[in-house]
Enzyme design. Sequence first.
Site: not given
Ligand code: 6PG
Length: 484
Positions: A133, A194
Amino acid sequence: MAETTTKANIGVVGLAVMGSNLARNLASREGNTVAVFNRSYEKTETLTSEHPEAGFIPATTYAEFAESLTTPRTAIIMVQAGRGTDAVIDELTKVFEPGDIIVDGGNALFTDTIRREKAVRETGINFVGAGISGGEEGALNGPSIMPGGSAEAWETLGPILKSIAAVAEGEPCVTHVGTDGAGHFVKMIHNGIEYADMQLIAEAYDLIRRGTNKSPAEIADIFAEWNKGELESYLIEITAEVLRQVDAETGNPLVDVILDQAGAKGTGAWTVQTALDLGIPVSGIAEAVFARSLSSKPAQRAASSDLPGPSEAWTVNDPDGFVEDVRRALYASKIIAYSQGFDEIVAGAEQYGWDIKKGDIAKIWRGGCIIRAQFLNRITEAYDENPGLVALLTAPYFREALEGTQEAWRRVVIAAAQGGIPSPAFSSSLAYYDGLRADRLPAALIQGQRDFFGAHTYKRVDRDGTFHTLWSGDRSEIEAVASH
Ligand code: 6PG
């Protein structure tokens, strides 16, 4: 590939932005030499020519790639999750040997990782699903890394991942989460939290904007101020920046120019689907996923735009007081989102047999990742003090925080309902909180209804056993039935 005597201790397959940045991060750390491979050689050439300082060893074929790695060979796959990952694994298993390590650094569904780990293990090669992440910037400068896989693989992989991970309070943001799919499971929960965090922040912004008529730039100042206190986090910080941004073309706040339909790549939905299977109420996360879906239904929204709303105009009499209430409501709801996320980790660990240290997960989320936040230290402390904590929100620190915020939280949810401002994450989090607190829930009535129409039986508060009532006619007495 040019003849070379130097071998690489780590390789990266898949050189789109995340893969390239991770490769550059690896190359920048002492002791690492990085082999790189991409399906189309063009990308490999671009990366190596743009970054000669990295000393990459480029490969044109999988065989060359394997040849350029010291043993046990270690390669991190950074391709889009799904079939592409399976294809790369197939190719690598052809050229790797027992003891080598294949790491999938994409956002794979953890059940796919469990399946892949099992299949690859049969060849004697280690397979590690690692959640990474931090977006593009994190991949380059230090992400938070959540690896699963075997303890044997972690021995080789651990030092390499520690060398590139973000550092929070002197500690690298990486730990061996658990076996097989544990790493991708925890990354999935990270993304679910998130989603909830982002939705809560968006609701806070919307309530303040519509309740006080403040401009996005003024609200940016509020978020910047909030970022100095208990809400301090990466998402609050970037929210201030997003709100401050002006559209170069129109001169309007950029947030007003962006189409209000939120996209999603699926990890939030996975968190909710998995929670449904595990029977864990992650209502805040679910509302965040649904809110994105609702936003992306333009036809339904257009058809509904003239449905009746509150008859009286909504006004906030004390704007400063309201902003402070929203701040508190945000903090309280955020505690719920994390609490629900950790509940799902506990349930997943039990279901899949993972020994996940919850305090360590909070620790590795303190830096590098999207949900990095000051209050993760409080979560670590809570689990360190009581590893068997049944609900995070009952830990002394969070209990106190909720005591100081819950009245404001209620005022905000009431205001939102009165003003006709959608606040699904704020209000569902409050309902969850009140549900957990309740002495008695109307679930008793539901049990009665189930027994009425389907003889599903129920239990009593005053004695053991399983019961069924003959609901109609004269005979309304309770009959004990055999337990099943
Ligand atoms: C991270 C993010 C990353 C990405 C996800 C979410 O931890 O770096 O979570 O993995 O931004 O794909 O994306 P969506 O909002 O498009 O589902």
